[in-house]
Design a protein around this motif. Structure first.
Motif, PDB file in Angstrom:
ATOM      1  N   MET A  38      12.598   5.382   6.021  1.00  0.00           N
ATOM      2  CA  MET A  38      12.927   6.478   6.882  1.00  0.00           C
ATOM      3  C   MET A  38      14.462   6.623   6.826  1.00  0.00           C
ATOM      4  O   MET A  38      15.025   7.712   6.833  1.00  0.00           O
ATOM      5  CB  MET A  38      12.275   6.578   8.233  1.00  0.00           C
ATOM      6  N   MET A  39      15.157   5.841   7.242  1.00  0.00           N
ATOM      7  CA  MET A  39      16.566   5.683   7.161  1.00  0.00           C
ATOM      8  C   MET A  39      17.268   6.057   5.828  1.00  0.00           C
ATOM      9  O   MET A  39      17.933   6.863   5.635  1.00  0.00           O
ATOM     10  CB  MET A  39      17.215   4.343   7.759  1.00  0.00           C
ATOM     11  N   ASN A  40      16.575   5.644   4.665  1.00  0.00           N
ATOM     12  CA  ASN A  40      17.136   5.845   3.426  1.00  0.00           C
ATOM     13  C   ASN A  40      16.742   7.375   3.143  1.00  0.00           C
ATOM     14  O   ASN A  40      17.768   8.125   2.581  1.00  0.00           O
ATOM     15  CB  ASN A  40      16.433   5.045   2.473  1.00  0.00           C
ATOM     16  N   SER A  41      15.898   8.085   3.294  1.00  0.00           N
ATOM     17  CA  SER A  41      15.451   9.427   3.351  1.00  0.00           C
ATOM     18  C   SER A  41      16.362  10.376   3.976  1.00  0.00           C
ATOM     19  O   SER A  41      16.899  11.524   3.453  1.00  0.00           O
ATOM     20  CB  SER A  41      13.944   9.806   3.707  1.00  0.00           C
ATOM     21  N   ARG A  42      16.590  10.036   5.100  1.00  0.00           N
ATOM     22  CA  ARG A  42      17.504  10.920   6.023  1.00  0.00           C
ATOM     23  C   ARG A  42      18.937  10.988   5.502  1.00  0.00           C
ATOM     24  O   ARG A  42      19.677  11.684   5.363  1.00  0.00           O
ATOM     25  CB  ARG A  42      17.426  10.268   7.574  1.00  0.00           C
ATOM     26  N   MET A  43      19.402   9.663   4.947  1.00  0.00           N
ATOM     27  CA  MET A  43      20.564   9.537   4.381  1.00  0.00           C
ATOM     28  C   MET A  43      20.904  10.437   3.047  1.00  0.00           C
ATOM     29  O   MET A  43      21.598  11.137   2.731  1.00  0.00           O
ATOM     30  CB  MET A  43      20.936   8.111   3.876  1.00  0.00           C
ATOM     31  N   LYS A  44      19.471  10.422   2.427  1.00  0.00           N
ATOM     32  CA  LYS A  44      19.490  11.321   1.125  1.00  0.00           C
ATOM     33  C   LYS A  44      19.636  12.810   1.547  1.00  0.00           C
ATOM     34  O   LYS A  44      20.370  13.568   0.758  1.00  0.00           O
ATOM     35  CB  LYS A  44      18.249  11.046   0.198  1.00  0.00           C
ATOM     36  N   VAL A  79      10.614  14.078  -1.187  1.00  0.00           N
ATOM     37  CA  VAL A  79      11.084  12.748  -1.028  1.00  0.00           C
ATOM     38  C   VAL A  79      10.496  12.376   0.389  1.00  0.00           C
ATOM     39  O   VAL A  79       9.870  11.411   0.690  1.00  0.00           O
ATOM     40  CB  VAL A  79      12.701  12.536  -1.026  1.00  0.00           C
ATOM     41  N   GLU A  80      10.958  13.245   1.358  1.00  0.00           N
ATOM     42  CA  GLU A  80      10.488  13.100   2.631  1.00  0.00           C
ATOM     43  C   GLU A  80       9.018  12.958   2.884  1.00  0.00           C
ATOM     44  O   GLU A  80       8.790  12.134   3.666  1.00  0.00           O
ATOM     45  CB  GLU A  80      11.086  14.147   3.623  1.00  0.00           C
ATOM     46  N   LEU A  81       8.182  13.904   2.305  1.00  0.00           N
ATOM     47  CA  LEU A  81       7.020  13.810   2.132  1.00  0.00           C
ATOM     48  C   LEU A  81       6.085  12.476   1.718  1.00  0.00           C
ATOM     49  O   LEU A  81       5.486  11.765   2.449  1.00  0.00           O
ATOM     50  CB  LEU A  81       6.417  15.155   1.559  1.00  0.00           C
ATOM     51  N   LYS A  82       6.855  12.149   0.640  1.00  0.00           N
ATOM     52  CA  LYS A  82       6.343  10.721   0.064  1.00  0.00           C
ATOM     53  C   LYS A  82       6.846   9.446   0.996  1.00  0.00           C
ATOM     54  O   LYS A  82       5.712   8.767   1.465  1.00  0.00           O
ATOM     55  CB  LYS A  82       7.015  10.509  -1.202  1.00  0.00           C
ATOM     56  N   ASN A  83       8.085   9.697   1.672  1.00  0.00           N
ATOM     57  CA  ASN A  83       8.173   8.507   2.620  1.00  0.00           C
ATOM     58  C   ASN A  83       7.273   8.509   3.898  1.00  0.00           C
ATOM     59  O   ASN A  83       6.956   7.639   4.380  1.00  0.00           O
ATOM     60  CB  ASN A  83       9.629   8.760   3.153  1.00  0.00           C
ATOM     61  N   LEU A  84       6.991  10.064   4.315  1.00  0.00           N
ATOM     62  CA  LEU A  84       6.210  10.102   5.261  1.00  0.00           C
ATOM     63  C   LEU A  84       4.678   9.488   5.090  1.00  0.00           C
ATOM     64  O   LEU A  84       4.164   8.975   5.846  1.00  0.00           O
ATOM     65  CB  LEU A  84       6.134  11.745   5.998  1.00  0.00           C
ATOM     66  N   GLN A  85       4.198   9.903   3.909  1.00  0.00           N
ATOM     67  CA  GLN A  85       3.057   9.493   3.264  1.00  0.00           C
ATOM     68  C   GLN A  85       2.958   7.843   3.322  1.00  0.00           C
ATOM     69  O   GLN A  85       2.013   7.355   3.876  1.00  0.00           O
ATOM     70  CB  GLN A  85       2.798   9.920   1.619  1.00  0.00           C
ATOM     71  N   ARG A  86       4.120   7.307   2.807  1.00  0.00           N
ATOM     72  CA  ARG A  86       4.062   5.783   2.786  1.00  0.00           C
ATOM     73  C   ARG A  86       3.947   5.355   4.122  1.00  0.00           C
ATOM     74  O   ARG A  86       3.297   4.306   4.461  1.00  0.00           O
ATOM     75  CB  ARG A  86       5.308   5.507   2.081  1.00  0.00           C
ATOM     76  N   GLU A  87       4.754   5.914   5.259  1.00  0.00           N
ATOM     77  CA  GLU A  87       4.733   5.535   6.668  1.00  0.00           C
ATOM     78  C   GLU A  87       3.074   5.647   7.008  1.00  0.00           C
ATOM     79  O   GLU A  87       2.794   4.932   7.633  1.00  0.00           O
ATOM     80  CB  GLU A  87       5.477   6.356   7.343  1.00  0.00           C
ATOM     81  N   VAL A  88       2.626   6.762   6.841  1.00  0.00           N
ATOM     82  CA  VAL A  88       1.118   7.085   7.157  1.00  0.00           C
ATOM     83  C   VAL A  88       0.267   6.034   6.534  1.00  0.00           C
ATOM     84  O   VAL A  88      -0.659   5.560   7.237  1.00  0.00           O
ATOM     85  CB  VAL A  88       0.601   8.386   6.818  1.00  0.00           C
ATOM     86  N   ASP A  89       0.456   5.568   5.421  1.00  0.00           N
ATOM     87  CA  ASP A  89      -0.545   4.589   4.807  1.00  0.00           C
ATOM     88  C   ASP A  89      -0.069   3.220   5.125  1.00  0.00           C
ATOM     89  O   ASP A  89      -1.081   2.479   5.930  1.00  0.00           O
ATOM     90  CB  ASP A  89       0.009   4.480   3.443  1.00  0.00           C
ATOM     91  N   ALA A  90       1.127   3.041   5.650  1.00  0.00           N
ATOM     92  CA  ALA A  90       1.263   2.014   6.363  1.00  0.00           C
ATOM     93  C   ALA A  90       0.815   1.918   7.716  1.00  0.00           C
ATOM     94  O   ALA A  90       0.134   0.574   8.253  1.00  0.00           O
ATOM     95  CB  ALA A  90       2.880   1.334   6.344  1.00  0.00           C
ATOM     96  N   LEU A  91       0.720   2.867   8.482  1.00  0.00           N
ATOM     97  CA  LEU A  91       0.288   2.995   9.595  1.00  0.00           C
ATOM     98  C   LEU A  91      -1.255   2.733   9.613  1.00  0.00           C
ATOM     99  O   LEU A  91      -2.006   2.344  10.625  1.00  0.00           O
ATOM    100  CB  LEU A  91       0.661   4.229  10.441  1.00  0.00           C
TER     101      LEU A  91
END
Length: 523
Positions: free
Chosen positions: A1-7, A46-58
């Motif tokens: 999440m920190m990488n997406s915010r930086m982008k 990108v943010e959606l993908k990151n969120l999707q990955r976070e959701v999958d992780a959760l």
């Protein structure tokens, strides 16, 4: 999440830079806007993908936690089942133990009742045993004390059969003193001795015996005994007569042999003994028609010391014998009194010699010393004091030794000399005074002991004459007389010696102060 915010932050900065770079053209603005919208879409994607990955992780975490929870719940229920099984087993064991406890409680109550009953019986038996043991110990103690008392009295009691009595009583005493004594045997021996002594009092005998007559041992004699009130012996070889008499003396002897009898009394005893032999011979010869011959026996009916003195042959004693007899009457206390007297005499002689030697002054000595002092020849005066070697010379030497100094030094030296010489003169005077005080007390002790012994003798012998009591008291007062005879001269000598010491010490002070004033006249 920190990488997406930086982008996203980098894209915004890039779009801002493009807007400032080309501000003049609208088409460029539209392109920039389109480009910016595309960038934003890309960023959102990108943010959606990151969120999707976070959701999958959760989701994976949630599934893992759900699996873990299911496993824990399964373990919990398994544990609950095991606990239920254990609880059921525990309840079964508890019910079984309750049954056993009830049975054991019943048995315990029954056993406790039996134990209490047995304990009561045991306590009663122990109390009875202790009572019997105490009674047995009391009997043993009483018998042992009676044995000791009888043994102490045997040596002064009737001498006939005394050796056998001493052997029997001593054996009984040894048995009584053992760790596990036979009290019944000791009691039997003691009672048998009392019975034999009682029989001796009420029986009579006549026959040939071996005795000690006067100072002659192992003499064959004819002996006539009537109970314990008369015992006469006649020597077979020379016809010497002696009789056993009671005594009221304080030496603890109830009976004593006496061969110093008046001629008339000795003849009467001899006739009685020989006449008894004649009567016994006629009786053994059997049946004579003649009446038996009467024999007069000189009995001491009163059984007291006055009668004993009346039938004893008196003779005049020398002063040495009278002194020895007087000392013997005083008893054992006379020995410490004699020791105190000798010690007091030695102390008086020693103090007298010391005072004669250490307490002398001498006029010639003082005259010569004063001449040296007046001439201020202090060294010669000091040497004269050393040659004299008396207490006064030592005191004066202490002053002369400080003559070359001041008066204070001389006075201090004088005080030291007085403290050194005065105890030498007063030594042992307190001990001499103590001896003078102790001697009457020792005499009183002997008197009390003698009175106790006198009443013991009176209890054993009895008396019908007040003169016996008066004579016994006079013997008891011998020690008091001896104590006063010692104390009075000792106290007089103590006073004389004390007065002599006071005079010598006064002479010390007078002569020493006179010498100080002569040496230091201006002080």
């Amino acid at each position: 999440m920190m990488n997406s915010r930086m982008k996203i932050f980098a894209a915004v900065l890039l779009s801002s830079a493009c807007a400032f770079a080309w501000p003049g053209s609208s088409s460029k603005e539209e392109k920039a806007a389109a480009e910016q919208a595309r960038i934003q879409d890309s960023l959102k994607l990108v943010e959606l993908k990151n969120l999707q990955r976070e959701v999958d992780a959760l989701t994976r975490i949630r599934l893992q936690k759900a699996d873990s929870l299911e496993k824990k719940e399964a373990a919990h229920w398994t544990k609950r089942y095991a606990e239920s099984q254990l609880t059921e087993e525990h309840q079964n064991e508890t019910r079984e133990l309750d049954g056993r406890y009830s049975k054991l409680s019943t048995d315990l109550g029954r056993v406790t009742e039996e134990v209490m009953a047995s304990k009561d019986v045991t306590t009663d038996a122990e109390e009875k045993a202790k009572s019997d043991e105490s009674a047995y110990d009391a009997l043993h103690t009483q018998v042992r004390l009676s044995l000791e008392k009888t043994l102490g009295e045997v040596t002064g009691d009737y001498p006939v059969g005394m050796d056998g009595r001493l052997v029997r009583l001593k054996g009984a005493q040894l048995e009584a003193d053992r760790q596990n004594p036979n009290t019944l045997s000791v009691t039997r021996t003691y009672l048998e001795d009392l019975l034999m002594r009682h029989q001796m009092t009420y029986s009579q005998s006549y026959g040939d015996e071996v005795s000690m007559v006067g100072k002659r041992p192992d003499v064959k004699v004819k002996r006539l005994r009537l109970g314990t009130i008369f015992l006469g012996e006649v020597a077979s070889d020379n016809g010497e007569v002696q009789a056993l008499l009671r005594t009221g003396a304080l030496q603890g002897k109830i009976f004593e042999w006496n061969s110093a009898l008046p001629l008339e009394m000795a003849a009467s005893i001899k006739t009685a003994v020989t006449g008894s032999a004649t009567n016994l011979t006629s009786e053994n010869a059997a049946a004579t028609s003649a009446a038996p011959v009467s024999v007069e026996i000189p009995l001491d009916i009163l059984q007291n010391k006055a009668v004993k003195n009346a039938i004893s042959d008196t003779k005049e004693l020398t002063w040495q014998e009278e002194l020895k007899d007087w000392f013997k009457k005083g008893g054992i206390v006379m020995y410490p009194l004699l020791l105190a007297a000798v010690f007091a005499i030695l102390l008086c002689l020693e103090r007298f010699l010391v005072l004669m030697y250490r307490g002398r002054s001498g006029r010639r000595f003082m005259k010569k010393l004063n001449a040296f002092v007046e001439a201020k020849r202090y060294e010669d005066a000091a040497n004269l004091c050393l040659k004299k070697c008396s207490s006064l010379s030592m005191v004066l030497f202490a002053v002369l030794n400080k003559a070359n100094e001041n008066r204070d030094a001389a006075e201090k030296s004088l005080q030291e000399a007085l403290l050194r010489e005065q105890p030498k003169l007063e030594r042992r005077m307190s001990l001499l005074a103590a001896i003078g005080s102790i001697a009457p007390l020792l005499g009183l002790l002997g008197t009390v002991t003698g009175i106790i012994t006198l009443f013991t003798v009176i209890t054993e012998v009895g008396t019908n004459d007040a003169r016996v009591l008066a004579g016994g008291i006079s013997e008891a007062l011998v020690t008091t007389e001896a104590g006063l005879v010692i104390a009075i001269p000792v106290m007089i000598l103590h006073g004389l010696l004390s007065e002599k010491i006071d005079r010598v010490i006064s002479e010390f002070y007078v002569q020493s102060m006179s010498l100080l004033n002569k040496i230091f006249p201006s002080a």
